[in-house]
Design a protein around this motif. Structure first.
Motif, PDB file in Angstrom:
ATOM      1  N   ASN A 230       0.719  -1.444   0.435  1.00  0.00           N
ATOM      2  CA  ASN A 230       0.370   0.004  -0.118  1.00  0.00           C
ATOM      3  C   ASN A 230       0.219   1.591  -0.212  1.00  0.00           C
ATOM      4  O   ASN A 230      -0.041   2.344  -0.174  1.00  0.00           O
ATOM      5  N   LEU A 231       1.905   1.442   0.177  1.00  0.00           N
ATOM      6  CA  LEU A 231       3.064   2.520   0.447  1.00  0.00           C
ATOM      7  C   LEU A 231       3.631   2.479  -0.595  1.00  0.00           C
ATOM      8  O   LEU A 231       4.646   3.594  -1.037  1.00  0.00           O
ATOM      9  N   THR A 232       3.619   1.910  -2.258  1.00  0.00           N
ATOM     10  CA  THR A 232       3.966   1.966  -3.026  1.00  0.00           C
ATOM     11  C   THR A 232       3.017   2.553  -4.655  1.00  0.00           C
ATOM     12  O   THR A 232       2.202   1.642  -4.304  1.00  0.00           O
ATOM     13  N   PRO A 233       2.969   3.050  -5.385  1.00  0.00           N
ATOM     14  CA  PRO A 233       4.503   3.784  -5.031  1.00  0.00           C
ATOM     15  C   PRO A 233       4.519   5.264  -4.205  1.00  0.00           C
ATOM     16  O   PRO A 233       3.145   6.072  -3.732  1.00  0.00           O
ATOM     17  N   PHE A 234       5.501   5.218  -3.482  1.00  0.00           N
ATOM     18  CA  PHE A 234       6.181   6.580  -2.572  1.00  0.00           C
ATOM     19  C   PHE A 234       5.108   7.361  -2.866  1.00  0.00           C
ATOM     20  O   PHE A 234       4.970   7.955  -1.776  1.00  0.00           O
ATOM     21  N   SER A 235       5.549   7.951  -3.717  1.00  0.00           N
ATOM     22  CA  SER A 235       5.799   9.272  -3.783  1.00  0.00           C
ATOM     23  C   SER A 235       4.870   9.939  -5.462  1.00  0.00           C
ATOM     24  O   SER A 235       5.598  10.061  -6.426  1.00  0.00           O
ATOM     25  N   PRO A 236       4.356   9.647  -5.800  1.00  0.00           N
ATOM     26  CA  PRO A 236       3.502   9.745  -7.769  1.00  0.00           C
ATOM     27  C   PRO A 236       3.449  10.966  -7.831  1.00  0.00           C
ATOM     28  O   PRO A 236       3.248  10.867  -9.061  1.00  0.00           O
ATOM     29  N   THR A 237       3.303  12.121  -7.095  1.00  0.00           N
ATOM     30  CA  THR A 237       3.494  13.411  -7.440  1.00  0.00           C
ATOM     31  C   THR A 237       5.317  13.901  -7.450  1.00  0.00           C
ATOM     32  O   THR A 237       4.700  14.785  -7.856  1.00  0.00           O
ATOM     33  N   GLY A 238       5.488  13.071  -6.776  1.00  0.00           N
ATOM     34  CA  GLY A 238       6.798  13.422  -6.853  1.00  0.00           C
ATOM     35  C   GLY A 238       6.967  14.609  -5.691  1.00  0.00           C
ATOM     36  O   GLY A 238       6.340  14.694  -5.127  1.00  0.00           O
ATOM     37  N   LEU A 239       8.590  15.465  -5.981  1.00  0.00           N
ATOM     38  CA  LEU A 239       9.049  16.948  -5.188  1.00  0.00           C
ATOM     39  C   LEU A 239       7.557  17.548  -4.958  1.00  0.00           C
ATOM     40  O   LEU A 239       7.254  18.154  -3.431  1.00  0.00           O
ATOM     41  N   ALA A 240       6.682  18.035  -6.379  1.00  0.00           N
ATOM     42  CA  ALA A 240       5.643  18.838  -6.103  1.00  0.00           C
ATOM     43  C   ALA A 240       4.765  18.548  -4.816  1.00  0.00           C
ATOM     44  O   ALA A 240       4.137  19.493  -4.475  1.00  0.00           O
ATOM     45  N   GLY A 241       4.260  17.280  -5.051  1.00  0.00           N
ATOM     46  CA  GLY A 241       3.397  17.065  -4.058  1.00  0.00           C
ATOM     47  C   GLY A 241       3.416  17.145  -3.007  1.00  0.00           C
ATOM     48  O   GLY A 241       2.758  17.062  -2.030  1.00  0.00           O
ATOM     49  N   ILE A 242       4.783  16.517  -2.252  1.00  0.00           N
ATOM     50  CA  ILE A 242       5.312  16.220  -1.378  1.00  0.00           C
ATOM     51  C   ILE A 242       4.921  17.251  -0.590  1.00  0.00           C
ATOM     52  O   ILE A 242       4.601  18.027   0.807  1.00  0.00           O
ATOM     53  N   GLY A 243       5.799  19.255  -1.287  1.00  0.00           N
ATOM     54  CA  GLY A 243       6.125  20.504  -0.713  1.00  0.00           C
ATOM     55  C   GLY A 243       4.118  20.283  -0.440  1.00  0.00           C
ATOM     56  O   GLY A 243       4.432  21.210   0.345  1.00  0.00           O
ATOM     57  N   ALA A 244       3.659  20.581  -1.390  1.00  0.00           N
ATOM     58  CA  ALA A 244       1.820  20.813  -1.430  1.00  0.00           C
ATOM     59  C   ALA A 244       1.745  20.656  -0.616  1.00  0.00           C
ATOM     60  O   ALA A 244       1.171  20.661   0.578  1.00  0.00           O
ATOM     61  N   GLY A 245       1.229  18.836  -0.627  1.00  0.00           N
ATOM     62  CA  GLY A 245       1.098  18.367   1.360  1.00  0.00           C
ATOM     63  C   GLY A 245       2.069  19.206   2.589  1.00  0.00           C
ATOM     64  O   GLY A 245       1.222  19.070   3.696  1.00  0.00           O
ATOM     65  N   THR A 246       3.278  19.852   2.287  1.00  0.00           N
ATOM     66  CA  THR A 246       3.913  20.304   2.962  1.00  0.00           C
ATOM     67  C   THR A 246       2.657  21.399   4.584  1.00  0.00           C
ATOM     68  O   THR A 246       2.023  21.782   5.257  1.00  0.00           O
ATOM     69  N   THR A 247       2.924  22.726   3.018  1.00  0.00           N
ATOM     70  CA  THR A 247       1.476  23.406   3.160  1.00  0.00           C
ATOM     71  C   THR A 247       0.568  22.837   3.862  1.00  0.00           C
ATOM     72  O   THR A 247      -0.452  23.560   4.907  1.00  0.00           O
ATOM     73  N   ALA A 248      -0.145  21.637   3.481  1.00  0.00           N
ATOM     74  CA  ALA A 248      -1.469  21.248   4.053  1.00  0.00           C
ATOM     75  C   ALA A 248      -1.381  21.265   5.289  1.00  0.00           C
ATOM     76  O   ALA A 248      -2.003  20.966   6.347  1.00  0.00           O
ATOM     77  N   ALA A 249      -0.323  19.576   5.134  1.00  0.00           N
ATOM     78  CA  ALA A 249       0.048  18.800   6.849  1.00  0.00           C
ATOM     79  C   ALA A 249       0.451  20.276   7.573  1.00  0.00           C
ATOM     80  O   ALA A 249       0.175  20.214   9.150  1.00  0.00           O
ATOM     81  N   PHE A 250       0.818  21.585   7.480  1.00  0.00           N
ATOM     82  CA  PHE A 250       1.531  22.623   8.682  1.00  0.00           C
ATOM     83  C   PHE A 250       0.279  22.637   9.305  1.00  0.00           C
ATOM     84  O   PHE A 250       0.585  22.767  10.387  1.00  0.00           O
ATOM     85  N   PHE A 251      -0.972  23.095   8.511  1.00  0.00           N
ATOM     86  CA  PHE A 251      -2.119  23.394   9.627  1.00  0.00           C
ATOM     87  C   PHE A 251      -2.338  22.716  10.960  1.00  0.00           C
ATOM     88  O   PHE A 251      -3.093  22.843  12.295  1.00  0.00           O
TER      89      PHE A 251
END
Ligand SMILES: NC(=[NH2+])NCCC[C@H](N)C(=O)O
Length: 476
Positions: A208-229
């Motif tokens: 269930n953890l693969t592919p780990f990062s389907p949207t690449g770094l951009a996705g992780i960056g966007a996720g970070t802003t969302a997670a910040f809240f």
């Protein structure tokens, strides 16, 4: 020439090192930690997780870690300043001591975004989960007219108003009562999340953890802003500076414990959820945690328990954040920068009754009627700006007041606060152009208010034109 308020004066005026000023010292270390958990863990993990997963996939775990790192640098800064200047004003007061009155006013102004506006948004999130819960418990569905604002096809969001009103009643009754309720709610929500993690991991599958990062770094960056809240709120601990029994020792400890605890918890929740049913199934799903539990256990009971946990968790965020907002306004009022009504403490309950009621009414209105998605980014950028300023205040105060007694010092000074500023600026940048334009407008209004009202009514200005060394005579 900006006016500065020395830490000595801030502490002396607040009565922070003695008993009997008005507010009561009732909170020990355990209560401070519960208060922190109360202010932090809520909509971000119960509602927002599925948005971050939609953006980052299983890589959301990295997003949560990055958001945590941003917060850790800033948490160090809050720990140093909260221990050294234990007053109710939190970042506003730190800015007053380190960077001057104008910056402090703007920080207080931005805190209206971090606390006030977020209370409205969080209350709306609460309303959604109450609906979920009523539905799963008794099959009752509130009519849309009464459970959503005009923006979402309703008339008034009544549950959102009710949760704010309940918090106001508790806060008016007394800090001890609120602290007790907060502690009980914090323990309950931690228990629910730990149970969630345990259940999720029983169904864990590597695949269930693969592919780990389907949207690449951009996705992780966007996720970070969302997670910040979901991490916002640890700073609220410093607003209890005048109500903690031993603030100089306990406030730094409580902040660091909370941020560590919450980081572990969030990463584990994300891993458990995705490990159990996969990122695609979690991403974008409403009430995702309930859904995961229902899937894993094959019944709807577990999901109902999670929904109950969410209702309690989010209510406690409302309580803690409203508490913080009233204390910050109290400090600003004491300094003369906003009208006096916010500083009046009732001798009967030892709480700022009028201020609390005003805050409740003012923030219940947007919760009832306004579409809040539009303002969440504004809330995030305002919070980040405050955090950046607090990191700068650490540096400024080390220079201005090297002799100040600091029970905690940020490690690796000045690298840590500078990295704190850098991380905040990066996440601010990520919020996008529209948010920046709104934020610039918001700041301009704040600056105008300061020039027209705050600067003229400042009590510090009445004492000496520049730095005041002597405490201002008690006004009330
Ligand atoms: N100043 C604040 N504590 N704002 C609201 C924080 C929201 C909280 N982190 C949540 O996920 O629900």
């Amino acid at each position: 020439m900006p006016r500065f308020k020395s830490s000595h004066l801030l502490v002396a005026e607040s009565g922070a090192d003695r008993e009997g000023h008005g507010l009561r010292r009732t909170m020990g270390l355990f209560q401070l930690i519960c208060f922190g958990v109360g202010a932090i863990v809520g909509t971000g993990i119960f509602v927002g997780l599925s948005d971050s997963v939609a953006q980052a996939g299983p890589g959301v775990v990295v997003s949560f870690l990055l958001a945590a790192i941003t917060c850790v640098f800033t948490a160090f800064a809050f720990a140093e300043l909260g221990g050294a200047i234990p007053v109710s004003g939190s970042s506003y007061s730190f800015a007053y001591a380190g960077l001057g009155e104008g910056t402090a006013f703007l920080v207080g102004w931005c805190l209206l975004l971090e606390y006030g506006v977020s209370v409205s948004a969080v209350a709306v999130g609460w309303s959604q989960y109450v609906n979920e819960l009523l539905d799963s418990l008794v099959g009752l569905h509130l009519p849309t007219a009464l459970s959503a604002g005009p923006g979402e096809g309703g008339v008034v969001n009544l549950p959102a108003v009710i949760v704010i009103a309940m918090a106001a009643v508790l806060l008016v009754r007394g800090v001890r009562e609120s602290a007790r309720a907060t502690a009980a709610m914090a323990v309950l929500k931690l228990a629910v999340l730990v149970a969630f993690i345990a259940i999720g991991f029983t169904a864990f599958e590597d695949g269930n953890l693969t592919p780990f990062s389907p949207t690449g770094l951009a996705g992780i960056g966007a996720g970070t802003t969302a997670a910040f809240f979901s991490y916002i709120g640890f700073d609220a601990i410093t607003t209890a500076g005048e109500e903690a029994k031993n603030p100089r020792r306990d406030i730094p400890v409580a902040i660091l414990v909370c941020i560590g605890l919450v980081t572990l918890l969030y990463c584990a929740v994300a891993l458990a959820a995705i490990g159990a049913i996969g990122g695609d199934a979690v991403g974008g799903r409403p009430a995702a945690l309930s859904y995961v539990v229902n899937q894993v256990t094959g019944s709807t009971v577990g999901g109902g328990v999670i929904a109950f946990g969410a209702v309690v968790a989010i209510a406690s965020v409302v309580l803690a954040v409203m508490y913080g907002q009233t204390r910050i306004l109290m400090s600003m009022s004491r300094d003369g920068l906003i009208p006096r009504v916010f500083e009046k403490v009732s001798p009967k309950t030892s709480t700022p009754v009028a201020g609390t009621l005003i805050v409740a009414v003012v923030f219940a209105l947007p919760a009832a009627f306004a579409p809040l998605d539009a303002v969440v980014n504004l809330c995030t950028i305002g919070t980040l700006a405050v955090m950046a300023v607090v990191n700068l205040a650490v540096i400024a105060l080390r220079r201005r007041e090297p002799g100040l007694a600091r029970t905690f010092r940020v490690p690796l000074y000045p690298v840590t606060p500078l990295l704190g500023v850098a991380f905040c600026l990066y996440l601010m940048y990520e919020t996008g152009a529209t948010t920046w334009i709104q934020f610039a407008g918001f700041l301009a209004v704040g600056a105008a208010l300061y020039l027209l009202y705050g600067r003229r009514n400042s009590r510090l200005a009445a004492v000496t034109p520049t730095d005041a060394a002597e405490p201002v005579p008690e006004a009330v």
